[in-house]
Design a protein around this motif. Structure first.
Motif, PDB file in Angstrom:
ATOM      1  N   VAL A   1     -81.705 -15.898   3.491  1.00 45.24           N
ATOM      2  CA  VAL A   1     -80.738 -16.663   3.708  1.00 45.24           C
ATOM      3  C   VAL A   1     -79.315 -16.233   4.214  1.00 45.24           C
ATOM      4  N   GLU A   2     -79.112 -14.983   3.360  1.00 41.35           N
ATOM      5  CA  GLU A   2     -77.741 -14.374   3.335  1.00 41.35           C
ATOM      6  C   GLU A   2     -77.493 -13.794   4.955  1.00 41.35           C
ATOM      7  N   GLY A   3     -78.914 -13.361   4.954  1.00 46.81           N
ATOM      8  CA  GLY A   3     -78.955 -12.551   6.507  1.00 46.81           C
ATOM      9  C   GLY A   3     -78.511 -13.688   7.788  1.00 46.81           C
ATOM     10  N   SER A   4     -79.110 -14.917   7.511  1.00 49.35           N
ATOM     11  CA  SER A   4     -79.165 -16.149   8.409  1.00 49.35           C
ATOM     12  C   SER A   4     -77.689 -16.607   8.281  1.00 49.35           C
ATOM     13  N   VAL A   5     -76.791 -16.654   7.255  1.00 49.21           N
ATOM     14  CA  VAL A   5     -75.677 -16.868   7.065  1.00 49.21           C
ATOM     15  C   VAL A   5     -74.677 -16.032   7.803  1.00 49.21           C
ATOM     16  N   ARG A   6     -75.073 -14.832   7.642  1.00 47.99           N
ATOM     17  CA  ARG A   6     -74.393 -13.765   8.226  1.00 47.99           C
ATOM     18  C   ARG A   6     -74.479 -13.594   9.745  1.00 47.99           C
ATOM     19  N   THR A   7     -75.543 -13.915  10.119  1.00 51.68           N
ATOM     20  CA  THR A   7     -75.689 -13.978  11.592  1.00 51.68           C
ATOM     21  C   THR A   7     -74.877 -15.214  12.312  1.00 51.68           C
ATOM     22  N   TYR A   8     -75.041 -16.215  11.328  1.00 50.92           N
ATOM     23  CA  TYR A   8     -74.433 -17.477  12.064  1.00 50.92           C
ATOM     24  C   TYR A   8     -72.959 -17.220  11.942  1.00 50.92           C
ATOM     25  N   GLN A   9     -72.478 -16.659  10.809  1.00 45.77           N
ATOM     26  CA  GLN A   9     -70.764 -16.285  10.829  1.00 45.77           C
ATOM     27  C   GLN A   9     -70.425 -15.483  12.074  1.00 45.77           C
ATOM     28  N   LEU A  10     -71.366 -14.598  12.415  1.00 43.53           N
ATOM     29  CA  LEU A  10     -70.860 -13.591  13.408  1.00 43.53           C
ATOM     30  C   LEU A  10     -71.091 -14.279  14.798  1.00 43.53           C
ATOM     31  N   THR A  11     -71.950 -15.051  15.073  1.00 41.02           N
ATOM     32  CA  THR A  11     -71.985 -15.796  16.271  1.00 41.02           C
ATOM     33  C   THR A  11     -71.010 -16.842  16.537  1.00 41.02           C
ATOM     34  N   ARG A  12     -70.618 -17.305  15.369  1.00 37.49           N
ATOM     35  CA  ARG A  12     -69.532 -18.414  15.455  1.00 37.49           C
ATOM     36  C   ARG A  12     -68.039 -18.111  15.220  1.00 37.49           C
ATOM     37  N   VAL A  13     -68.104 -16.731  15.070  1.00 42.07           N
ATOM     38  CA  VAL A  13     -66.786 -15.933  14.746  1.00 42.07           C
ATOM     39  C   VAL A  13     -66.040 -16.523  13.742  1.00 42.07           C
ATOM     40  N   ILE A  14     -66.643 -16.495  12.637  1.00 45.69           N
ATOM     41  CA  ILE A  14     -66.163 -17.112  11.107  1.00 45.69           C
ATOM     42  C   ILE A  14     -65.788 -16.111  10.590  1.00 45.69           C
ATOM     43  N   LEU A  15     -64.270 -15.441  10.412  1.00 46.45           N
ATOM     44  CA  LEU A  15     -64.195 -14.182   9.946  1.00 46.45           C
ATOM     45  C   LEU A  15     -63.359 -14.686   8.481  1.00 46.45           C
ATOM     46  N   SER A  16     -63.113 -15.891   8.171  1.00 43.41           N
ATOM     47  CA  SER A  16     -62.104 -16.182   7.191  1.00 43.41           C
ATOM     48  C   SER A  16     -62.874 -15.996   5.635  1.00 43.41           C
ATOM     49  N   GLU A  17     -64.209 -15.712   5.855  1.00 45.11           N
ATOM     50  CA  GLU A  17     -64.882 -15.801   4.514  1.00 45.11           C
ATOM     51  C   GLU A  17     -66.063 -14.444   4.462  1.00 45.11           C
ATOM     52  N   GLN A  18     -66.138 -13.991   3.515  1.00 39.75           N
ATOM     53  CA  GLN A  18     -67.194 -12.798   3.131  1.00 39.75           C
ATOM     54  C   GLN A  18     -68.171 -13.209   3.839  1.00 39.75           C
ATOM     55  N   SER A  19     -68.567 -12.213   4.449  1.00 41.67           N
ATOM     56  CA  SER A  19     -70.014 -12.109   5.095  1.00 41.67           C
ATOM     57  C   SER A  19     -71.448 -12.483   4.319  1.00 41.67           C
ATOM     58  N   GLY A  20     -72.064 -13.425   4.609  1.00 42.65           N
ATOM     59  CA  GLY A  20     -73.171 -13.950   4.085  1.00 42.65           C
ATOM     60  C   GLY A  20     -72.896 -14.778   2.704  1.00 42.65           C
ATOM     61  N   VAL A  21     -71.673 -15.145   2.628  1.00 40.85           N
ATOM     62  CA  VAL A  21     -71.292 -16.189   1.808  1.00 40.85           C
ATOM     63  C   VAL A  21     -71.004 -17.684   2.427  1.00 40.85           C
TER      64      VAL A  21
END
Length: 78
Positions: A42-62
């Motif tokens: 799940v953490e990896g999926s959230v991290r991938t989502y954040q990278l592809t959507r350029v969400i940089l304001s939060e800790q990676s994988g959170v």
């Protein structure tokens, strides 16, 4: 839901995590078990989502407010 939604991270479990897993599955980023366990997959999926959507304001994988808002805007409630 009452109040602010919780921030979810590795080790968390419960219905909020189940919803997150189902939403990630809707967009093809999660193929693991729907078991309500915020594990490394799940953490990896959230991290991938954040990278592809350029969400940089939060800790990676959170799964925090910015990530939740974005994911909820492009998925339907499971």
């Amino acid at each position: 839901m009452e109040g602010r939604p919780p921030v979810l991270r590795l080790g968390d479990e419960g219905p909020e995590v189940t919803e997150l897993q189902l939403r990630l599955r809707q967009i093809g980023l999660y193929a693991g078990d729907i078991d309500g366990d915020y594990d490394r997959v799940v953490e990896g999926s959230v991290r991938t989502y954040q990278l592809t959507r350029v969400i940089l304001s939060e800790q990676s994988g959170v799964y925090g407010t910015a990530t939740r808002t974005s994911l909820e805007s492009e998925t339907s409630e499971p």
